[in-house]
Write a protein that holds these residues in place. Structure first.
Motif, mmCIF file in Angstrom:
data_model
loop_
_atom_site.group_PDB
_atom_site.id
_atom_site.type_symbol
_atom_site.label_atom_id
_atom_site.label_comp_id
_atom_site.label_asym_id
_atom_site.label_seq_id
_atom_site.Cartn_x
_atom_site.Cartn_y
_atom_site.Cartn_z
ATOM 1 N N ARG A 185 0.745 -1.164 -0.148
ATOM 2 C CA ARG A 185 -0.138 0.136 0.156
ATOM 3 C C ARG A 185 0.788 1.159 0.028
ATOM 4 O O ARG A 185 0.499 2.158 -0.598
ATOM 5 C CB ARG A 185 -0.919 -0.137 1.172
ATOM 6 C CG ARG A 185 -2.031 -1.039 1.185
ATOM 7 C CD ARG A 185 -3.032 -0.989 2.829
ATOM 8 N NE ARG A 185 -3.982 -2.064 2.316
ATOM 9 C CZ ARG A 185 -3.578 -3.395 2.978
ATOM 10 N NH1 ARG A 185 -2.631 -3.717 3.758
ATOM 11 N NH2 ARG A 185 -4.635 -4.082 3.055
ATOM 12 N N GLU A 186 2.048 1.253 0.704
ATOM 13 C CA GLU A 186 2.733 2.563 0.857
ATOM 14 C C GLU A 186 3.475 2.663 -0.437
ATOM 15 O O GLU A 186 3.587 3.986 -0.855
ATOM 16 C CB GLU A 186 3.764 2.107 2.151
ATOM 17 C CG GLU A 186 3.423 2.233 3.501
ATOM 18 C CD GLU A 186 2.554 1.105 3.884
ATOM 19 O OE1 GLU A 186 2.675 -0.335 3.095
ATOM 20 O OE2 GLU A 186 1.793 1.093 4.696
ATOM 21 N N GLN A 187 3.815 1.604 -1.263
ATOM 22 C CA GLN A 187 4.510 1.821 -2.513
ATOM 23 C C GLN A 187 3.428 2.437 -3.471
ATOM 24 O O GLN A 187 3.789 3.319 -4.406
ATOM 25 C CB GLN A 187 5.235 0.685 -3.021
ATOM 26 C CG GLN A 187 6.304 0.017 -2.291
ATOM 27 C CD GLN A 187 6.848 -1.254 -2.742
ATOM 28 O OE1 GLN A 187 5.922 -2.114 -3.095
ATOM 29 N NE2 GLN A 187 8.015 -1.382 -2.742
ATOM 30 N N LEU A 188 2.081 2.126 -3.312
ATOM 31 C CA LEU A 188 1.268 2.304 -4.393
ATOM 32 C C LEU A 188 0.713 3.941 -3.956
ATOM 33 O O LEU A 188 0.771 4.831 -4.828
ATOM 34 C CB LEU A 188 0.140 1.649 -4.098
ATOM 35 C CG LEU A 188 -0.001 0.455 -4.920
ATOM 36 C CD1 LEU A 188 -0.941 -0.532 -4.426
ATOM 37 C CD2 LEU A 188 0.327 0.295 -6.427
ATOM 38 N N LEU A 189 0.728 4.205 -2.882
ATOM 39 C CA LEU A 189 0.617 5.597 -2.459
ATOM 40 C C LEU A 189 1.758 6.554 -2.844
ATOM 41 O O LEU A 189 1.402 7.656 -3.342
ATOM 42 C CB LEU A 189 0.584 5.867 -0.819
ATOM 43 C CG LEU A 189 -0.625 5.240 -0.018
ATOM 44 C CD1 LEU A 189 -0.424 5.380 1.330
ATOM 45 C CD2 LEU A 189 -1.899 6.041 -0.562
ATOM 46 N N ASP A 190 3.016 6.192 -2.769
ATOM 47 C CA ASP A 190 4.106 6.771 -3.324
ATOM 48 C C ASP A 190 4.100 7.254 -4.856
ATOM 49 O O ASP A 190 4.073 8.124 -5.454
ATOM 50 C CB ASP A 190 5.464 6.281 -3.078
ATOM 51 C CG ASP A 190 6.030 6.535 -1.535
ATOM 52 O OD1 ASP A 190 5.234 7.440 -0.810
ATOM 53 O OD2 ASP A 190 6.680 5.723 -1.002
ATOM 54 N N SER A 191 3.847 5.872 -5.491
ATOM 55 C CA SER A 191 3.774 5.931 -6.827
ATOM 56 C C SER A 191 2.626 6.595 -7.758
ATOM 57 O O SER A 191 2.775 7.110 -8.692
ATOM 58 C CB SER A 191 3.953 4.510 -7.518
ATOM 59 O OG SER A 191 5.077 3.817 -6.983
ATOM 60 N N VAL A 199 -2.109 10.517 2.587
ATOM 61 C CA VAL A 199 -3.505 9.735 2.342
ATOM 62 C C VAL A 199 -3.120 8.330 3.438
ATOM 63 O O VAL A 199 -2.119 7.936 3.355
ATOM 64 C CB VAL A 199 -3.625 9.321 0.986
ATOM 65 C CG1 VAL A 199 -4.924 8.389 0.714
ATOM 66 C CG2 VAL A 199 -3.737 10.382 -0.052
ATOM 67 N N GLU A 200 -4.319 8.030 4.116
ATOM 68 C CA GLU A 200 -4.073 7.017 4.740
ATOM 69 C C GLU A 200 -3.940 5.514 4.115
ATOM 70 O O GLU A 200 -4.688 5.572 2.700
ATOM 71 C CB GLU A 200 -5.520 6.699 5.519
ATOM 72 C CG GLU A 200 -5.807 7.611 6.538
ATOM 73 C CD GLU A 200 -5.001 7.414 7.765
ATOM 74 O OE1 GLU A 200 -4.507 6.322 7.978
ATOM 75 O OE2 GLU A 200 -4.840 8.356 8.706
ATOM 76 N N ALA A 201 -3.211 4.830 4.308
ATOM 77 C CA ALA A 201 -2.800 3.478 3.579
ATOM 78 C C ALA A 201 -4.186 2.656 3.243
ATOM 79 O O ALA A 201 -4.102 2.111 2.112
ATOM 80 C CB ALA A 201 -1.883 2.541 4.406
ATOM 81 N N ARG A 202 -5.071 2.677 4.240
ATOM 82 C CA ARG A 202 -6.294 2.026 3.750
ATOM 83 C C ARG A 202 -7.077 2.510 2.518
ATOM 84 O O ARG A 202 -8.139 1.825 2.127
ATOM 85 C CB ARG A 202 -7.075 1.900 5.042
ATOM 86 C CG ARG A 202 -6.613 1.065 6.215
ATOM 87 C CD ARG A 202 -6.687 -0.607 5.589
ATOM 88 N NE ARG A 202 -5.869 -1.388 6.639
ATOM 89 C CZ ARG A 202 -5.763 -2.715 6.623
ATOM 90 N NH1 ARG A 202 -6.246 -3.290 5.386
ATOM 91 N NH2 ARG A 202 -5.223 -3.347 7.619
ATOM 92 N N VAL A 206 -9.894 0.839 -0.661
ATOM 93 C CA VAL A 206 -10.991 1.433 -1.313
ATOM 94 C C VAL A 206 -10.997 1.506 -2.943
ATOM 95 O O VAL A 206 -11.988 1.066 -3.498
ATOM 96 C CB VAL A 206 -11.370 3.036 -0.476
ATOM 97 C CG1 VAL A 206 -12.535 3.544 -1.231
ATOM 98 C CG2 VAL A 206 -11.656 2.719 0.699
ATOM 99 N N HIS A 207 -9.811 2.029 -3.096
ATOM 100 C CA HIS A 207 -9.664 2.518 -4.957
ATOM 101 C C HIS A 207 -9.508 1.205 -5.763
ATOM 102 O O HIS A 207 -9.891 1.035 -6.622
ATOM 103 C CB HIS A 207 -8.664 3.217 -5.031
ATOM 104 C CG HIS A 207 -8.962 4.726 -4.650
ATOM 105 N ND1 HIS A 207 -9.870 5.438 -5.333
ATOM 106 C CD2 HIS A 207 -8.541 5.605 -3.490
ATOM 107 C CE1 HIS A 207 -9.938 6.789 -4.911
ATOM 108 N NE2 HIS A 207 -9.389 6.767 -3.594
#
Length: 238
Positions: A185-191, A199-202, A206-207
């Motif tokens: 999740r953290e890698q997706l948030l960064d990318s 943004v919250e990792a959770r 949702v997306h």
């Protein structure tokens, strides 16, 4: 229908490590004009920090820097897991073949001799991106029966249009550019969301659910794989 409103190309991020202000401004002006995002550092220490924090798509690295040479910076970038695979283009007035060989052997992907034309530099950036990440240069990305059109910002699966919101579109593009790779999740948030947005990792979950629902609307196989305690990947069903 507003499913594609607000969707824009994710710009290629370039980090320029250069102590010559005139060259920095020349490169900044021309890269921004060519629709790149550019960050700059005036010395090696600052450059290393920015490279690690932001993980750019390409690094432009001056050879002759104060305190820390471009060659040493290149070595450190290649030893760092976060920047080991980031393309590096060396910028230098050293035109002799032995110097070019040293730069390439240290880990640089390409070599541009000063003075250089901005058009040549931009062409070199595009070329190195095509070699390292071919998907960045593609107008249409495909995975199995999924087609993502980067120009028209449309997604189809087989003959059916898929309606995605901006975030789901960016998620799908990231997955198609890296098929089979598991992202936390953290890698997706960064990318996908970016480093400067909290943004919250959770929120990723949702997306992902929205993306799954849209992609599987017509009863097609679910290619988004959930890897417990690890993250998500785009995989063909085995």
């Amino acid at each position: 229908m507003a499913e594609f409103l607000g969707v824009r190309n994710v710009k290629t991020q370039v980090l320029l490590i250069e102590d010559d202000i005139s060259i920095t401004e020349l490169v900044r002006y021309n890269l921004e004009k060519a629709d790149f995002t550019i960050e700059t550092a005036k010395d090696g220490e600052e450059g290393l920090i920015l490279a690690t924090d932001q993980t750019p798509d390409v690094i432009l690295l001056d050879w002759m820097l104060p305190n820390l040479s471009g060659l040493e910076i290149c070595r450190r970038l290649r030893r760092n897991n976060k920047t080991a695979n980031v393309p590096i283009i060396m910028l230098t007035a050293r035109a002799d073949e032995p110097d070019r060989v040293r730069g390439l052997e240290t880990g640089a992907d390409d070599y541009v001799t000063k003075p250089f034309s901005p058009k040549e530099l931009i062409a070199r950036i595009h070329a190195v991106l095509r070699r390292v990440r071919p998907a960045l240069a593609a107008e249409c990305l495909t995975f199995e029966d999924i087609t993502l059109d980067n120009v028209a910002h449309r997604v189809t699966r087989g003959e059916n249009p898929i309606h995605l919101g901006p975030t789901e579109y960016r998620l799908l593009r990231h997955f198609i550019e890296n098929p089979g790779r598991v992202f936390s999740r953290e890698q997706l948030l960064d990318s996908v969301w970016g480093h400067d947005i909290y943004v919250e990792a959770r929120t990723v979950d949702v997306h992902i659910r929205r993306l799954r629902k849209a992609m599987n609307e017509y009863g097609d196989p679910d290619y988004i794989r959930t890897v417990r305690s690890a993250g998500y990947a785009l995989d063909k069903k085995r």
